[in-house]
Design a protein around this motif. Structure first.
Motif, mmCIF file in Angstrom:
data_model
loop_
_atom_site.group_PDB
_atom_site.id
_atom_site.type_symbol
_atom_site.label_atom_id
_atom_site.label_comp_id
_atom_site.label_asym_id
_atom_site.label_seq_id
_atom_site.Cartn_x
_atom_site.Cartn_y
_atom_site.Cartn_z
ATOM 1 N N CYS A 69 0.850 -1.195 0.000
ATOM 2 C CA CYS A 69 0.000 0.000 0.000
ATOM 3 C C CYS A 69 0.886 1.246 0.000
ATOM 4 O O CYS A 69 1.834 1.351 0.770
ATOM 5 N N PRO B 49 -6.428 8.664 -1.442
ATOM 6 C CA PRO B 49 -6.627 7.212 -1.535
ATOM 7 C C PRO B 49 -7.972 6.890 -2.201
ATOM 8 O O PRO B 49 -9.013 6.926 -1.560
ATOM 9 N N PHE B 50 -7.936 6.598 -3.470
ATOM 10 C CA PHE B 50 -9.176 6.334 -4.220
ATOM 11 C C PHE B 50 -9.903 5.097 -3.687
ATOM 12 O O PHE B 50 -11.090 4.929 -3.896
ATOM 13 N N SER C 286 -10.498 0.454 -7.544
ATOM 14 C CA SER C 286 -10.138 1.875 -7.583
ATOM 15 C C SER C 286 -8.803 2.141 -6.889
ATOM 16 O O SER C 286 -8.425 3.293 -6.697
ATOM 17 N N CYS C 287 -8.091 1.084 -6.524
ATOM 18 C CA CYS C 287 -6.769 1.258 -5.888
ATOM 19 C C CYS C 287 -5.807 1.920 -6.884
ATOM 20 O O CYS C 287 -5.705 1.496 -8.036
ATOM 21 N N VAL D 172 -3.564 -3.538 -4.530
ATOM 22 C CA VAL D 172 -3.292 -4.081 -3.190
ATOM 23 C C VAL D 172 -4.387 -5.111 -2.868
ATOM 24 O O VAL D 172 -5.553 -4.924 -3.224
ATOM 25 N N ASN E 296 -0.079 4.357 0.652
ATOM 26 C CA ASN E 296 -0.625 5.445 1.475
ATOM 27 C C ASN E 296 -0.819 6.696 0.623
ATOM 28 O O ASN E 296 -0.258 7.761 0.893
ATOM 29 N N CYS E 297 -1.612 6.559 -0.407
ATOM 30 C CA CYS E 297 -1.780 7.628 -1.393
ATOM 31 C C CYS E 297 -2.304 8.914 -0.757
ATOM 32 O O CYS E 297 -3.131 8.858 0.155
ATOM 33 N N ASN F 62 -3.913 -0.796 6.518
ATOM 34 C CA ASN F 62 -2.769 -1.480 5.901
ATOM 35 C C ASN F 62 -1.483 -1.180 6.678
ATOM 36 O O ASN F 62 -0.654 -2.059 6.919
HETATM 37 S S1 SF4 Z 1 -5.455 3.405 -3.335
HETATM 38 FE FE1 SF4 Z 1 -4.358 1.407 -3.063
HETATM 39 S S2 SF4 Z 1 -2.215 2.008 -2.747
HETATM 40 FE FE2 SF4 Z 1 -3.436 3.890 -2.443
HETATM 41 S S3 SF4 Z 1 -3.889 3.994 -0.260
HETATM 42 FE FE3 SF4 Z 1 -5.608 2.846 -1.147
HETATM 43 S S4 SF4 Z 1 -4.981 0.656 -1.020
HETATM 44 FE FE4 SF4 Z 1 -3.134 1.891 -0.675
#
Ligand code: SF4
Ligand code: FAD
Length: 490
Positions: free
Chosen positions: A46, A52-53, A104-105, A114, A48-49, A68
């Motif tokens: 992950c 975070p979509f 949507s990750c 993820v 940690n965007c 996560n």
């Molecule tokens: S979009 Fe995917 S990579 Fe980004 S915070 Fe959520 S789980 Fe983690």
């Protein structure tokens, strides 16, 4: 963020499954668990965007990067606290959700997403193992009473939240056990029933009253319900199946999927039933309908040791990858090969059934089918079909299961007695975000309100409806909402 370079170092992996030849001999779940090392690596992927979509993709607004991170740090108490702040039943969604969050990750733009769903399942199972999952009765009761009609995931989520707010909650369920489609629709090989019972027991310990084998509208009339409770939540699901009214529909051997699946769930759990056995054993089976319900008929028929299993879908075969019509981060309608398909099944797309053909005893012997060709719009979406000339043929079948979805809730009985308004699709009319029906103090949630949907949506609707009921009863509410700022206040 657990590990800055995690997403570069580790590939997406899923836990192992029991081999097909072994698992088709029983109804036990077959997806294993990660080792500690693998779980840590998967959580480390992950990013940690900043935006975070995944939050947005999840109907519950699960706070995914934070849990996560807690998993990566092996802080199980924290991971469980974050997950349970938005999701009452991660043990259900962690097993059977199609995981719109993963679609949507952000990592999914150029790498596999993820493994959010599996991480969720691990958090809750570890929390159970460590004794972290305890449901306590509220310290103060408000003196208000709420009836929840329907013990599926929407009703259970509403009951859990309303109980937490201090109201006295009674759940009425017409089946002999609580759980709705979790209990009597979805087969054990996807969700073993002790998982549902473990949760219901905790809810009972927290003070929720369950009355099973009680059909509201029949055993208790709407008037009595309205007099006895300060508010009512309708969570009866979408139970009227779409039929296929073609010649031969009356033949023996043609069943709705839920007739087949409900009976099988009862058989597996040792619950008696009075109807004649519906078995796929030694039969040529055709499943009409390509969704989750159809797939469950395939998996169950494999366990019955059917002679052959074919699944039809009227629509054309979906693409394997995203197209312009379904860009990231939307939920893509891609070709889905379920674990039941892996166990053996011939899949056919663009096939229309014209007639069920019977033998002299009135038993199904074949289906008359025809191939269809679809016209598409500018985005490549199918809009209209025509039959392919000369493609009409007979396919042998002694069992046909109709799995073409559900139309709307049952109106006869409770809903008619209450006089609630319906929307244009025949579902109980209650505005999204409000959940209040046209009848004072009556609210609606889950499939009964939004139409046939998903477990994650049912839980989301149950939670949101509970918040509205609390506001209605008390003029204020402290219950969390995915739309409220309280979501981040953990
Ligand atoms: S979009 Fe995917 S990579 Fe980004 S915070 Fe959520 S789980 Fe983690
Ligand atoms: C075979 C099958 C497989 C599925 N697989 C998946 C899957 O893998 N993943 C996923 O996310 N979704 C799946 N779904 C969809 C999902 O199960 C539903 O969207 C979800 O269960 C809806 O929850 P609900 O609480 O609104 O309704 P339900 O689960 O339908 O529960 C409604 C309950 O209300 C009770 N009830 C109705 N009327 C009354 C009354 N008058 N008095 C008392 N009780 C009443 C019913 O008996 C039932 O128990 C599947 C659906 C089916 C049919």
């Amino acid at each position: 963020m657990g590990k800055i370079t995690g997403f570069k170092e580790y590939a997406r992996e899923l836990p192992g499954k029991r081999p097909v030849e072994e698992r088709v001999n029983d109804y036990k779940e077959f997806v294993g668990l990660f080792t500690e090392e693998k779980l840590n690596e998967q959580a480390a992927r992950c990013m940690n965007c900043g935006i975070p979509f995944c939050h947005n993709g999840c109907p519950l607004g699960n706070i995914i990067p934070e849990f996560n991170d807690a998993v990566y740090k092996e802080n199980w108490e924290e991971a469980y606290r974050i997950l349970s702040s938005t999701n009452n039943f991660p043990e259900f969604t962690g097993r059977i959700c199609p995981a719109p969050c993963e679609s949507s990750c952000v990592l999914g733009i150029n790498k596999p997403a993820v493994t959010i769903e599996e991480i969720e399942k691990h958090i809750i199972e570890i929390a159970y193992q460590k004794g972290l999952v305890v449901e306590k009765a509220p310290l103060i009761r408000t003196g208000k009473t709420v009836a929840v009609v329907g013990g599926g995931p929407a009703g259970l989520a509403a009951a859990a939240q309303l109980n937490k707010a201090g109201h006295t909650v009674t759940v009425f369920e017409r089946d002999e056990k609580v759980g709705g489609l979790l209990r009597f629709g979805i087969p054990d090989f996807k969700l073993e029933k002790w998982v549902v019972e473990r949760r219901v027991k905790l809810m009972e310990e927290a003070g929720i009253i369950f009355k099973t084998g009680v059909e509201v509208g029949k055993d208790i009339l709407a008037d009595e319900l309205m007099k006895s409770f300060d508010a009512v939540v309708l969570a009866g699901g979408s139970t009227i199946p779409r039929d296929l009214n073609i010649p031969g529909r009356e033949l023996k051997g043609v069943y709705f999927a839920m007739e087949f699946l409900k009976q099988n769930n009862k058989r597996v759990s040792g619950i008696p039933y009075s109807e004649e056995d519906i078995l796929s054993t030694d039969k040529d089976v055709i499943v009409i309908g390509g969704g989750d319900t159809g797939s469950d008929c395939v998996g169950t028929s494999n366990r019955h040791k059917a002679n052959s299993i074919t699944q039809f879908e009227l629509m054309p075969q979906p693409p394997k990858d995203r197209t312009e019509a379904m860009p990231w981060p939307t939920y893509p309608m891609l070709l889905k090969t379920t674990t039941s398909h892996e166990e053996g099944c011939t899949r056919m797309w663009g096939v229309n059934t014209k007639e069920f053909l019977g033998d002299a005893n009135g038993e199904l012997r074949a289906l008359k089918v025809v191939d269809v060709e679809w016209e598409t719009d500018v985005f490549g979406r199918p809009v209209k079909f025509k039959e392919v000339e000369g493609s009409e043929r007979e396919l042998p079948a002694q069992r046909a299961y109709l799995a073409m979805g559900f139309l709307h809730p049952q109106k006869q009985g409770l809903l008619e007695q209450l006089g609630v308004e319906f929307d244009e699709r025949g579902n109980v009319k209650a505005k999204e975000g409000q959940y209040q029906t046209s009848v004072d103090k009556v609210f609606a949630a889950g499939d009964m309100r939004r139409g046939q949907s998903l477990v994650v949506w049912a839980i989301s609707e149950g939670r949101e409806a509970a918040r509205r009921v609390d506001l209605f009863l008390m003029g204020t509410t402290a219950l969390e909402s995915k739309d409220a700022e309280s979501m981040y206040a953990f």
